[in-house]
Design a protein around this motif. Sequence first.
Motif, PDB file in Angstrom:
ATOM      1  N   TYR A 100      19.052   6.724   1.148  1.00  0.00           N
ATOM      2  CA  TYR A 100      17.951   6.475   2.058  1.00  0.00           C
ATOM      3  C   TYR A 100      16.728   5.991   1.284  1.00  0.00           C
ATOM      4  O   TYR A 100      16.437   6.502   0.199  1.00  0.00           O
ATOM      5  N   CYS A 101      16.008   5.044   1.867  1.00  0.00           N
ATOM      6  CA  CYS A 101      14.708   4.720   1.310  1.00  0.00           C
ATOM      7  C   CYS A 101      13.624   5.338   2.192  1.00  0.00           C
ATOM      8  O   CYS A 101      13.832   5.541   3.391  1.00  0.00           O
ATOM      9  N   ALA A 102      12.516   5.654   1.569  1.00  0.00           N
ATOM     10  CA  ALA A 102      11.415   6.313   2.260  1.00  0.00           C
ATOM     11  C   ALA A 102      10.099   5.783   1.712  1.00  0.00           C
ATOM     12  O   ALA A 102      10.034   5.360   0.556  1.00  0.00           O
ATOM     13  N   ALA A 144       0.807  -1.221   0.000  1.00  0.00           N
ATOM     14  CA  ALA A 144       0.000   0.000   0.000  1.00  0.00           C
ATOM     15  C   ALA A 144       0.841   1.273   0.000  1.00  0.00           C
ATOM     16  O   ALA A 144       0.291   2.379  -0.011  1.00  0.00           O
ATOM     17  N   TYR A 145       2.157   1.123  -0.001  1.00  0.00           N
ATOM     18  CA  TYR A 145       3.044   2.270   0.104  1.00  0.00           C
ATOM     19  C   TYR A 145       3.824   2.498  -1.191  1.00  0.00           C
ATOM     20  O   TYR A 145       4.379   1.550  -1.761  1.00  0.00           O
ATOM     21  N   ALA A 146       3.873   3.749  -1.612  1.00  0.00           N
ATOM     22  CA  ALA A 146       4.864   4.151  -2.605  1.00  0.00           C
ATOM     23  C   ALA A 146       6.208   4.275  -1.879  1.00  0.00           C
ATOM     24  O   ALA A 146       6.247   4.668  -0.712  1.00  0.00           O
ATOM     25  N   VAL A 147       7.267   3.935  -2.579  1.00  0.00           N
ATOM     26  CA  VAL A 147       8.597   3.936  -1.965  1.00  0.00           C
ATOM     27  C   VAL A 147       9.567   4.693  -2.863  1.00  0.00           C
ATOM     28  O   VAL A 147       9.485   4.602  -4.099  1.00  0.00           O
ATOM     29  N   ALA A 148      10.461   5.430  -2.230  1.00  0.00           N
ATOM     30  CA  ALA A 148      11.441   6.211  -2.981  1.00  0.00           C
ATOM     31  C   ALA A 148      12.831   6.033  -2.397  1.00  0.00           C
ATOM     32  O   ALA A 148      12.993   5.640  -1.244  1.00  0.00           O
ATOM     33  N   TRP A 149      13.807   6.316  -3.219  1.00  0.00           N
ATOM     34  CA  TRP A 149      15.200   6.414  -2.787  1.00  0.00           C
ATOM     35  C   TRP A 149      15.639   7.865  -2.926  1.00  0.00           C
ATOM     36  O   TRP A 149      15.376   8.506  -3.944  1.00  0.00           O
ATOM     37  N   PHE A 150      16.322   8.341  -1.899  1.00  0.00           N
ATOM     38  CA  PHE A 150      16.961   9.654  -1.916  1.00  0.00           C
ATOM     39  C   PHE A 150      18.432   9.440  -1.577  1.00  0.00           C
ATOM     40  O   PHE A 150      18.823   8.390  -1.069  1.00  0.00           O
ATOM     41  N   ARG A 151      19.225  10.444  -1.835  1.00  0.00           N
ATOM     42  CA  ARG A 151      20.626  10.366  -1.447  1.00  0.00           C
ATOM     43  C   ARG A 151      21.107  11.720  -0.967  1.00  0.00           C
ATOM     44  O   ARG A 151      20.557  12.773  -1.346  1.00  0.00           O
ATOM     45  N   GLN A 152      22.140  11.686  -0.150  1.00  0.00           N
ATOM     46  CA  GLN A 152      22.725  12.918   0.372  1.00  0.00           C
ATOM     47  C   GLN A 152      24.231  12.776   0.404  1.00  0.00           C
ATOM     48  O   GLN A 152      24.772  11.913   1.109  1.00  0.00           O
ATOM     49  N   ALA A 153      24.886  13.614  -0.379  1.00  0.00           N
ATOM     50  CA  ALA A 153      26.345  13.654  -0.402  1.00  0.00           C
ATOM     51  C   ALA A 153      26.822  14.654   0.638  1.00  0.00           C
ATOM     52  O   ALA A 153      26.077  15.554   1.037  1.00  0.00           O
ATOM     53  N   PRO A 154      28.065  14.534   1.096  1.00  0.00           N
ATOM     54  CA  PRO A 154      28.588  15.460   2.103  1.00  0.00           C
ATOM     55  C   PRO A 154      28.469  16.910   1.654  1.00  0.00           C
ATOM     56  O   PRO A 154      28.860  17.258   0.529  1.00  0.00           O
ATOM     57  N   GLY A 155      27.903  17.730   2.507  1.00  0.00           N
ATOM     58  CA  GLY A 155      27.780  19.143   2.210  1.00  0.00           C
ATOM     59  C   GLY A 155      26.685  19.510   1.242  1.00  0.00           C
ATOM     60  O   GLY A 155      26.557  20.671   0.847  1.00  0.00           O
ATOM     61  N   LYS A 156      25.873  18.527   0.846  1.00  0.00           N
ATOM     62  CA  LYS A 156      24.801  18.787  -0.119  1.00  0.00           C
ATOM     63  C   LYS A 156      23.450  18.428   0.483  1.00  0.00           C
ATOM     64  O   LYS A 156      23.360  17.708   1.468  1.00  0.00           O
ATOM     65  N   GLU A 157      22.411  18.959  -0.149  1.00  0.00           N
ATOM     66  CA  GLU A 157      21.064  18.649   0.301  1.00  0.00           C
ATOM     67  C   GLU A 157      20.647  17.253  -0.166  1.00  0.00           C
ATOM     68  O   GLU A 157      21.191  16.724  -1.140  1.00  0.00           O
TER      69      GLU A 157
END
Length: 124
Positions: free
Chosen positions: A95-97, A30-43
């Motif tokens: 990260y997954c969300a 029932a959930y949509a799932v996404a991947w995000f990433r964060q590099a050092p010093g970046k959003e």
Amino acid sequence: VQLQASGGGLVQAGGSLRLSCVASGRTFRAYAVAWFRQAPGKEREFVAAISRSEGSMTRHADSVKGRFTISRDNALNTVYLQMDSLKLEDTAVYYCAAASIATPVTGPWQYPYWGQGTLVTVSS
């Protein structure tokens, strides 16, 4: 829902990795799932997302199109991110969300559930 991301590691440029996001609970489909990433010093930035149920809709950031592929296996409560042709600039914590929505949206504020992150380091 609780999420556990894994599969990160050290890889040479041009190589491949597959990240996994395992979810707890019986309603994972029932959930949509996404991947995000964060590099050092970046959003934190959007990488890819997949719709709920059978995952018929996916979205990928322009920077990873043709190289990364998101997929899901509801029987295993798992979403994957297959990463091929890795580049130095792909180095980040991934990260997954998840969100109880139908469509694969791209804003991190739209996902209330987050895993702990897994580090991907691409070397030259």
